[in-house]
Design a protein around this motif. Structure first.
Motif, PDB file in Angstrom:
ATOM      1  N   UNK A 119       2.559  -6.795  -9.746  1.00 16.40           N
ATOM      2  CA  UNK A 119       2.387  -5.445 -10.289  1.00 16.40           C
ATOM      3  C   UNK A 119       3.206  -4.456  -9.468  1.00 16.40           C
ATOM      4  N   UNK A 120       3.906  -3.556 -10.165  1.00 14.28           N
ATOM      5  CA  UNK A 120       4.798  -2.579  -9.552  1.00 14.28           C
ATOM      6  C   UNK A 120       4.077  -1.237  -9.396  1.00 14.28           C
ATOM      7  N   UNK A 121       4.222  -0.641  -8.214  1.00 10.80           N
ATOM      8  CA  UNK A 121       3.601   0.652  -7.888  1.00 10.80           C
ATOM      9  C   UNK A 121       4.649   1.621  -7.362  1.00 10.80           C
ATOM     10  N   UNK A 122       4.266   2.902  -7.288  1.00 10.10           N
ATOM     11  CA  UNK A 122       5.023   3.896  -6.530  1.00 10.10           C
ATOM     12  C   UNK A 122       4.051   4.667  -5.660  1.00 10.10           C
ATOM     13  N   UNK A 123       4.556   5.595  -4.852  1.00 14.08           N
ATOM     14  CA  UNK A 123       3.702   6.307  -3.900  1.00 14.08           C
ATOM     15  C   UNK A 123       3.007   7.505  -4.534  1.00 14.08           C
TER      16      UNK A 123
ATOM     17  N   UNK B  89      -7.263  -9.884  -8.476  1.00 16.72           N
ATOM     18  CA  UNK B  89      -7.435 -11.327  -8.407  1.00 16.72           C
ATOM     19  C   UNK B  89      -6.159 -12.078  -8.768  1.00 16.72           C
ATOM     20  N   UNK B  90      -5.453 -11.585  -9.792  1.00 16.96           N
ATOM     21  CA  UNK B  90      -4.369 -12.364 -10.374  1.00 16.96           C
ATOM     22  C   UNK B  90      -2.973 -11.801 -10.145  1.00 16.96           C
ATOM     23  N   UNK B  91      -2.876 -10.658  -9.492  1.00 21.69           N
ATOM     24  CA  UNK B  91      -1.577 -10.010  -9.360  1.00 21.69           C
ATOM     25  C   UNK B  91      -1.346  -9.531  -7.931  1.00 21.69           C
ATOM     26  N   UNK B  92      -0.181  -9.843  -7.387  1.00 21.95           N
ATOM     27  CA  UNK B  92       0.260  -9.206  -6.154  1.00 21.95           C
ATOM     28  C   UNK B  92       0.645  -7.756  -6.473  1.00 21.95           C
ATOM     29  N   UNK B  93       0.825  -6.937  -5.435  1.00 15.78           N
ATOM     30  CA  UNK B  93       1.180  -5.526  -5.619  1.00 15.78           C
ATOM     31  C   UNK B  93       2.364  -5.171  -4.730  1.00 15.78           C
ATOM     32  N   UNK B  94       3.438  -4.661  -5.342  1.00 14.13           N
ATOM     33  CA  UNK B  94       4.621  -4.229  -4.599  1.00 14.13           C
ATOM     34  C   UNK B  94       4.824  -2.742  -4.861  1.00 14.13           C
ATOM     35  N   UNK B  95       4.804  -1.952  -3.804  1.00 18.12           N
ATOM     36  CA  UNK B  95       4.922  -0.496  -3.922  1.00 18.12           C
ATOM     37  C   UNK B  95       6.306  -0.032  -3.482  1.00 18.12           C
ATOM     38  N   UNK B  96       6.973   0.699  -4.343  1.00 20.00           N
ATOM     39  CA  UNK B  96       8.219   1.335  -3.970  1.00 20.00           C
ATOM     40  C   UNK B  96       7.944   2.627  -3.230  1.00 20.00           C
TER      41      UNK B  96
ATOM     42  N   UNK C 246       0.767  -5.763  -1.222  1.00 20.84           N
ATOM     43  CA  UNK C 246       1.293  -7.020  -0.697  1.00 20.84           C
ATOM     44  C   UNK C 246       2.583  -6.766   0.070  1.00 20.84           C
ATOM     45  N   UNK C 247       3.508  -6.064  -0.564  1.00 20.29           N
ATOM     46  CA  UNK C 247       4.770  -5.647   0.033  1.00 20.29           C
ATOM     47  C   UNK C 247       5.025  -4.196  -0.334  1.00 20.29           C
ATOM     48  N   UNK C 248       5.894  -3.561   0.435  1.00 23.04           N
ATOM     49  CA  UNK C 248       6.419  -2.246   0.100  1.00 23.04           C
ATOM     50  C   UNK C 248       7.940  -2.330   0.204  1.00 23.04           C
ATOM     51  N   UNK C 249       8.645  -1.638  -0.678  1.00 20.23           N
ATOM     52  CA  UNK C 249      10.106  -1.693  -0.671  1.00 20.23           C
ATOM     53  C   UNK C 249      10.654  -0.267  -0.642  1.00 20.23           C
ATOM     54  N   UNK C 250      11.814  -0.103  -0.006  1.00 23.43           N
ATOM     55  CA  UNK C 250      12.398   1.232   0.100  1.00 23.43           C
ATOM     56  C   UNK C 250      13.773   1.285  -0.537  1.00 23.43           C
ATOM     57  N   UNK C 251      14.318   2.485  -0.640  1.00 18.44           N
ATOM     58  CA  UNK C 251      15.607   2.691  -1.300  1.00 18.44           C
ATOM     59  C   UNK C 251      16.766   2.177  -0.472  1.00 18.44           C
ATOM     60  N   UNK C 252      16.481   1.676   0.730  1.00 19.83           N
ATOM     61  CA  UNK C 252      17.524   1.143   1.602  1.00 19.83           C
ATOM     62  C   UNK C 252      17.544  -0.392   1.590  1.00 19.83           C
ATOM     63  N   UNK C 253      16.914  -0.992   0.547  1.00 16.40           N
ATOM     64  CA  UNK C 253      16.931  -2.443   0.366  1.00 16.40           C
ATOM     65  C   UNK C 253      16.200  -3.172   1.487  1.00 16.40           C
ATOM     66  N   UNK C 254      15.022  -2.660   1.858  1.00 16.98           N
ATOM     67  CA  UNK C 254      14.163  -3.324   2.839  1.00 16.98           C
ATOM     68  C   UNK C 254      12.822  -3.660   2.189  1.00 16.98           C
ATOM     69  N   UNK C 255      12.270  -4.796   2.585  1.00 16.18           N
ATOM     70  CA  UNK C 255      10.925  -5.199   2.178  1.00 16.18           C
ATOM     71  C   UNK C 255      10.022  -5.124   3.399  1.00 16.18           C
ATOM     72  N   UNK C 256       8.944  -4.358   3.302  1.00 13.74           N
ATOM     73  CA  UNK C 256       7.955  -4.272   4.379  1.00 13.74           C
ATOM     74  C   UNK C 256       6.755  -5.148   4.009  1.00 13.74           C
ATOM     75  N   UNK C 257       6.381  -6.022   4.914  1.00 14.35           N
ATOM     76  CA  UNK C 257       5.213  -6.873   4.683  1.00 14.35           C
ATOM     77  C   UNK C 257       3.945  -6.038   4.758  1.00 14.35           C
ATOM     78  N   UNK C 258       3.153  -6.061   3.694  1.00 10.48           N
ATOM     79  CA  UNK C 258       1.859  -5.401   3.694  1.00 10.48           C
ATOM     80  C   UNK C 258       0.780  -6.428   3.990  1.00 10.48           C
ATOM     81  N   UNK C 259      -0.067  -6.699   3.003  1.00  5.75           N
ATOM     82  CA  UNK C 259      -1.076  -7.749   3.201  1.00  5.75           C
ATOM     83  C   UNK C 259      -0.435  -9.133   3.275  1.00  5.75           C
ATOM     84  N   UNK C 260       0.689  -9.295   2.599  1.00  3.65           N
ATOM     85  CA  UNK C 260       1.396 -10.563   2.652  1.00  3.65           C
ATOM     86  C   UNK C 260       0.935 -11.549   1.595  1.00  3.65           C
ATOM     87  N   UNK C 261       1.636 -12.666   1.509  1.00  4.06           N
ATOM     88  CA  UNK C 261       1.357 -13.666   0.490  1.00  4.06           C
ATOM     89  C   UNK C 261       0.021 -14.351   0.733  1.00  4.06           C
TER      90      UNK C 261
END
Length: 243
Positions: free
Chosen positions: A30-34, A99-106, A70-85
Motif C-alpha cells: 500500500x502506497x502512502x504520503x506524509x 494484515x495483508x499489506x505492507x506500507x510504503x510512505x513517500x 514498512x519502508x519510507x522513500x524520498x525524492x532522492x531515491x533512498x529507501x528508509x527501513x521502517x518496521x521492515x519485512x
C-alpha cells in the motif's frame, strides 16, 4: 542507484514491541504520503530528520509501538527501513489492511510533484518487499482501505496506471556478455545486475566483479525462479531479474 538506509543508519528508536502477524502474500503493498501540502525536503540531509520526526509522532503522539510504515522513500531515491519485512504494519487503517499489506510512505505531500527518483525508489522498495518480504503483486493506495485523501491525487495516479510496479521500470539492455565465475568477470553490467539483485532482496556486494558470492546468489536465484541452475547470468537469468 537506489540507496537502502537501515534503521540503525537513520537512528531509529527501539521498538516497544513487534508483531510478526502479517500475510502480505494475500495482498501486496500500500502506497502512502506524509500530508496534503508541500513536505518534500529538497536537501537530502533533512530526510533523515523527517523520518525520525515521523517515528516520534507515531510513538509519542499516537502511542504506537514503532513507526507505522514498512519502508519510507524520498525524492532522492533512498529507501528508509521502517518496521521492515515480515512485521505487521500499523499504517493502513484496517485490520485486514495491516494484515495483508505492507506500507510504503513517500516523504512527499499532495502538493509536491512526483519525481522520477521518487518513482524509482517506490519501484525498488516494492521489488524488495516482493523479493525479500513475500509480498504479492498487488499495489494500492491508502484510500483503498478507508476514506482518506492519502496518498494524494498525484501519487494515486501513479498507483492506478501501474507506474510504481517494478515490472514497468526501465529494463537495461542485455549486456552482451555472460556473467560467470570462474574466472571472475569484471564488467559494468555486473554492477547493474548486482544492484538489481539487491533490490530484489538478495544479499550481495555491488563491486562490479562476478566472483564466488555472485555465483552463489545467482544459483539461488535460478532455483527460486525455476530456471536452469548453472550459476551463469545468461539471457534468461538476466531477463528474469526484471520480469
Amino acid at each position: 542507484m537506489t540507496t537502502f538506509v537501515s534503521r540503525s543508519e537513520w537512528g531509529a528508536r527501539a521498538r516497544r514491541n513487534v508483531s510478526y502477524n502479517i500475510t502480505p502474500q494475500h495482498g501486496g503493498v500500500t502506497v502512502h504520503y506524509v500530508d496534503t501540502g508541500n513536505v518534500a525536503r529538497q536537501n537530502h540531509e533533512e530526510c533523515v530528520g523527517q523520518v525520525r520526526s515521523i517515528q516520534d509522532y507515531h510513538m509519542d503522539g499516537k502511542e504506537w509501538s514503532d513507526i507505522a510504515y514498512t519502508y519510507l522513500v524520498c525524492i532522492h531515491d533512498h529507501i528508509f527501513e521502517g518496521r521492515g519485512t515480515g512485521v505487521r504494519t500499523a499504517a493502513n487503517g484496517t485490520s485486514s489492511g495491516n494484515q495483508n499489506w505492507y506500507a510504503v510512505c513517500g516523504l512527499v505531500g499532495g502538493a509536491d510533484p512526483v519525481s522520477d527518483q521518487l518513482v524509482t525508489a517506490y519501484q525498488a522498495a516494492i521489488a524488495r518487499l516482493r523479493g525479500a518480504g513475500g509480498a504479492a503483486e498487488g499495489i494500492n493506495g491508502h484510500r483503498d482501505h478507508l476514506a482518506t485523501s492519502c496518498p494524494g491525487d498525484r501519487l494515486y495516479g501513479f498507483v492506478q496506471d501501474d507506474s510504481l510496479d517494478p515490472r514497468n521500470a526501465a529494463v537495461p539492455p542485455w549486456p552482451g556478455v555472460y556473467l560467470s565465475y570462474p574466472p571472475i568477470t569484471r564488467h559494468r553490467s555486473v554492477a547493474t545486475w548486482q544492484r538489481r539483485m539487491r533490490e530484489l532482496g538478495w544479499s550481495l556486494t555491488v563491486d562490479g566483479a562476478y566472483g564466488p558470492s555472485s555465483k552463489s546468489a545467482c544459483t539461488a536465484f535460478q532455483r527460486d525462479r525455476g530456471l536452469g541452475v548453472d550459476g551463469i547470468v545468461g539471457q534468461n537469468t538476466w531477463d528474469a531479474c526484471w520480469a
